[in-house]
Design a protein around this motif. Structure first.
Motif, PDB file in Angstrom:
ATOM      1  N   VAL A  73       0.840  -1.205   0.000  1.00 16.10           N
ATOM      2  CA  VAL A  73       0.000   0.000   0.000  1.00 16.10           C
ATOM      3  C   VAL A  73       0.871   1.249   0.000  1.00 16.10           C
ATOM      4  N   GLU A  74       1.949   1.211   0.759  1.00 18.14           N
ATOM      5  CA  GLU A  74       2.865   2.352   0.791  1.00 18.14           C
ATOM      6  C   GLU A  74       3.476   2.617  -0.584  1.00 18.14           C
ATOM      7  N   MET A  75       3.774   1.551  -1.335  1.00 18.51           N
ATOM      8  CA  MET A  75       4.394   1.695  -2.646  1.00 18.51           C
ATOM      9  C   MET A  75       3.493   2.411  -3.649  1.00 18.51           C
ATOM     10  N   LEU A  76       2.178   2.397  -3.409  1.00 19.94           N
ATOM     11  CA  LEU A  76       1.268   3.091  -4.317  1.00 19.94           C
ATOM     12  C   LEU A  76       1.519   4.591  -4.338  1.00 19.94           C
ATOM     13  N   ASN A  77       2.154   5.103  -3.295  1.00 17.95           N
ATOM     14  CA  ASN A  77       2.432   6.542  -3.215  1.00 17.95           C
ATOM     15  C   ASN A  77       3.769   6.924  -3.842  1.00 17.95           C
TER      16      ASN A  77
END
Length: 845
Positions: free
Chosen positions: A395-399
């Protein structure tokens, strides 16, 4: 829906993937489900199970993991390595303790130097062996290093020139694409396939270990990624030298003469023979290990075969090598069985959680490939789902919007799109703080800030260009949200995420040139389709959450106008039209939304155009049914919408539609709502609907189930516009008598002794019609008495249910309650049956 005082009346994207998506999950609601009947839990579970199976097909658990070949190979190598190392250690101890300790003075000069040289080269080999795996790890930490020669570090002027020319051509290509589609445009335009420039991902503030120059001079020779090769050849040379020296001494057997009676030298020959034998055996075992290594890796192509089975592609060789070195290291440094506990999924999870961008890229690419592979997806998604730290990292990588991290971001989005297909995993994703905002960042659309309060910012959607594939992330973002929206609680979180709903609505817009164009890419239609599916799921949410979402969606000023454009220009895309119409049907559950829809110019007209459309293909018939259901909902308890419909002068066509099986149910609903909610001012306008009475009466006598229900409900309203003489004429035209109709009504009550899910209002409508008939002619009272209506009504009183108290349903929740209960209707009918003479002014309802 709060409606008080209700009257009575009646829901990297590849082309192949895109085409598959256009045919899959085309309908969220099953064909037999309507908003006018409750949706049972079994049907909901059936839909969810079918959706889950489409997302993750059942795969036999006996599928062999390709990486088992690598771990087994690592185990066998470790056995040889540890055996060689053990013999080497034993030989070293023998030489130092027995030979140099016991025979140091008595050794022959050649033996002394042979032993010394063997010990030195074996010591060097053991040292280099202990560090070789570390250097091998450093040489496989980056995908950029795969297949790159050592001498590529030396950039010649010719290479520089070639790269410059290549960059110029790529720039020209990007400019051409940009001129065709624009980097920023209003509305929807053709998606452009991303063009990626060759670049090396390098951390800004740290070294890549494989590129570290150990010495300031001859840097290419002393790069750390080349040290492993140096150590490899050093081991081979040392083992070969050891084998040669030991063989020479064992063959010649010249250990010097032992004088007779010299007890100090009598065991020297045996000790030297043991030492040289140990050294030779150790060297041969090591060379056998290397030969086995080369045979399996070079000639049998073990790594390439495993990479092919894992379907990791050309860049996957780095991942396979890294996995093998890790497994081999564990077998060598710990128990020989430690490497057998490794698998590619756990290996990739560990890399994903590291702080190295290159390791993260290797890990996310492995997980992405396995998650999208039918053979490995179940096991992969299960392990990812139960590791919350991995889900949080994804989820963090989506940013991560840096262009250099595009591949990581895209792979993370693809994994989450698969992970969200499982309900439990979707709850975990939505439960991570900030997850909805991260997913929202994938939707690359925004509106510029307006200069004044009476203006709305211009919509801008970013399109693919040579450096970044924005549309790929748009597709993935909508897909993730669509799968998350299958859960009721997740729908609420989507609605509460700031700025997310307007983004989704922006993607539902499709201009005329897109809907009618010939050269339209499937990905553009897929974007609109996914956004419409998502809006439909949100709008059809039940409970207080659904009420809030429908309010929020309808208040966005572009929602209804976007749907109107779809109805007006989307003839080539019936699926998109059907989704748009179902959104209107769901929004119409709210009073304010109903008025907004009816007040938006052209919506009602376009719905009628679709409803009355003739000579349509088989795959578009459901669109006409959906349009009729939407019109019935918009006319339900909305006086203003009823007036708008009457102004369109469609009554004659609605009456005609009662004769067509495909349209008759919804046409009857629309006419009934018009008769019920238009008011006294439009009494004369509705007189022409009486022409439908013969058709309706014949349907009551011959049909069953849903069609009979709506026709019984309609005819009671049609008789309001007739005098007794006119009604008698209608019976004659229909070819039935009032006694026959009364008998059919009683038989219907007898057949439906309990409320039915598919026909929840039929008993109510039958009782209403019976009341009207008894009210219309006193002779009908005796007819109903003789037919046993009183007994049937008493049975109805014993079996009444809340199911019969509502016009429409949201799932299993009833909406729009009738203002007269069915108990009151039964009591009125019983009173009429008990009265010998009725008051002609009596109004039963």
């Amino acid at each position: 829906m709060d409606r008080s005082n209700s009257a009575e009346g009646e829901g990297s994207i590849h082309l192949q993937v895109v085409e598959l998506e256009l045919h899959r999950l085309s309908e969220t609601r099953s064909p037999g489900v309507t908003i006018f009947a409750p949706q049972t839990q079994s049907s909901i579970e059936k839909r969810d199970s079918s959706t889950a199976s489409s997302v993750s097909p059942t795969i036999p658990s006996s599928i062999r993991a390709p990486e088992k070949n690598l771990t087994l190979f690592a185990l066998r190598l470790a056995v040889l390595e540890k055996a060689a190392t053990g013999l080497g250690a034993l030989g070293f101890i023998w030489a130092t303790v027995v030979l140099l300790g016991g025979f140091a003075i008595t050794l022959d000069k050649t033996d002394f130097w042979f032993i010394t040289i063997i010990l030195l080269i074996e010591g060097a080999r053991i040292f280099s062996r202990s560090h070789e795996l570390e250097w091998q790890h450093q040489s496989t930490r980056s995908l950029a290093d795969a297949g790159i020669s050592s001498f590529r570090v030396l950039k010649s002027s010719l290479n520089f020139l070639l790269h410059t020319v290549k960059a110029i051509f790529l720039s020209i290509f990007a400019v051409k694409k940009s001129s065709q589609h624009g980097k920023e445009a209003n509305g929807t335009s053709d998606a452009v396939s991303p063009v990626y420039l060759e670049s090396t991902r390098t951390p800004i503030r740290t070294w890549i270990s494989s590129d570290v120059p150990l010495l300031p001079y001859a840097k290419w020779a002393f790069l750390s990624r080349h040290i492993s090769k140096l150590l490899y050849w050093l081991q081979l040379l040392s083992a070969t030298a050891c084998a040669v020296l030991s063989s020479i001494k064992l063959i010649k057997h010249n250990y010097g003469q032992v004088a007779k009676g010299d007890t100090d030298k009598r065991n020297r020959q045996a000790a030297l023979t043991i030492f040289y034998s140990l050294a030779l055996l150790e060297a041969l075992l090591f060379l056998l290990e290397k030969a086995y290594w080369e045979w399996k890796v070079i000639y049998c192509n073990l790594l390439e075969n495993v990479n092919c089975e894992c379907e990791l592609g050309a860049s996957g060789m780095v991942s396979i090598r890294r996995f093998f070195y890790d497994a081999y290291s564990r077998c060598v440094n710990g128990s020989i069985f430690d490497g057998l506990k490794m698998d590619m999924i756990s290996f990739a999870l560990d890399l994903l959680l590291s702080n190295s961008p290159d390791e993260q890229l290797i890990g996310v690419k492995i997980l992405c490939q396995f998650a999208t592979n039918e053979r490995f997806s179940d096991d992969t998604l299960q392990k990812i789902g139960i590791t919350i730290s991995v889900v949080e990292r994804l989820v963090e990588m989506l940013n991560w919007t840096d262009p250099q991290e595009e591949e990581i971001r895209r792979s993370a989005a693809e994994i989450l799109s698969k992970l969200a297909g499982k309900k439990q995993n979707s709850l975990r994703i939505a439960g991570i703080p900030g997850s909805m905002e991260s997913i929202s960042s994938l939707l690359q659309t925004n509106r510029s800030s307006a200069g004044a309060a009476d203006e709305i910012g211009e919509k801008k959607i970013k399109f693919d260009h040579a450096y970044y594939g924005f549309w790929t992330f748009n597709h993935l973002g909508l897909l993730i949200l669509k799968k998350l929206a299958r859960d009721h609680d997740n729908c609420g979180k989507i609605g509460n995420t700031r700025g997310l709903l307007p983004k989704i609505i922006d993607f539902t817009h499709a201009e005329e040139k897109l809907l009618k164009g010939v050269n339209v890419t499937p990905s553009q239609i897929l974007t609109v389709k996914r956004s419409l599916q998502l809006v439909k799921m949100l709008a059809s949410t039940t409970g207080a959450t659904g009420k809030h979402l429908r309010k929020e969606i309808s208040e966005i000023v572009f929602t209804i106008s976007n749907i109107r454009d779809m109805l007006r220009y989307g003839d080539k895309h019936p699926l998109l039209q059907k989704l748009s119409i179902e959104i209107l049907t769901s929004l119409a559950l709210e009073d304010d939304a109903t008025e907004r829809i009816g007040g938006t110019g052209g919506v009602l007209k376009e719905l009628f155009n679709i409803f009355f459309k003739q000579n349509i293909p088989e795959n578009q018939k459901r669109v006409r049914i959906a349009a009729g259901e939407a019109l019935a909902m918009l006319a339900l308890e909305s006086k203003s919408n009823c007036h708008r419909i009457l102004k369109l002068k469609v009554l004659e066509r609605l009456v005609e539609a009662l004769k067509f099986p495909l349209l008759c149910v919804n046409a009857a609903r629309i006419i009934r709502n018009l008769c019920t909610y238009s008011g006294a001012d439009y009494f004369n306008h509705l007189k022409e609907v009486t022409a439908a009475a013969p058709t309706v009466l014949q349907a009551i006598m011959s049909e069953e189930n849903k069609l009979q229900e709506v026709m019984v409900g309609l005819v009671a309203n049609l008789f309001k516009f007739m005098t007794p003489q006119e009604s008698s004429t209608i019976y004659e035209q229909a070819g039935i008598s009032e006694a026959e109709l009364a008998n059919a009504l009683v038989q219907t009550l007898n057949r439906y002794q309990y409320p039915q899910i598919k026909t929840p209002r039929i008993r109510r409508f039958v009782i209403e019609l019976a009341i009207w008939m008894m009210r219309d002619k006193e002779t009908n009272v005796q007819v109903f008495k003789d037919l046993g209506l009183e007994n049937e009504l008493e049975g109805v009183l014993e079996t009444t249910s809340e199911l019969e108290s509502f016009n429409i349903f949201s799932g299993t929740v009833g909406l729009n309650r009738h203002n007269i209960t069915i108990q009151s209707l039964v009591e009125t009918a019983l009173k009429l049956l008990g009265d010998e003479k009725m008051d002609p002014t009596f109004q039963p309802y």
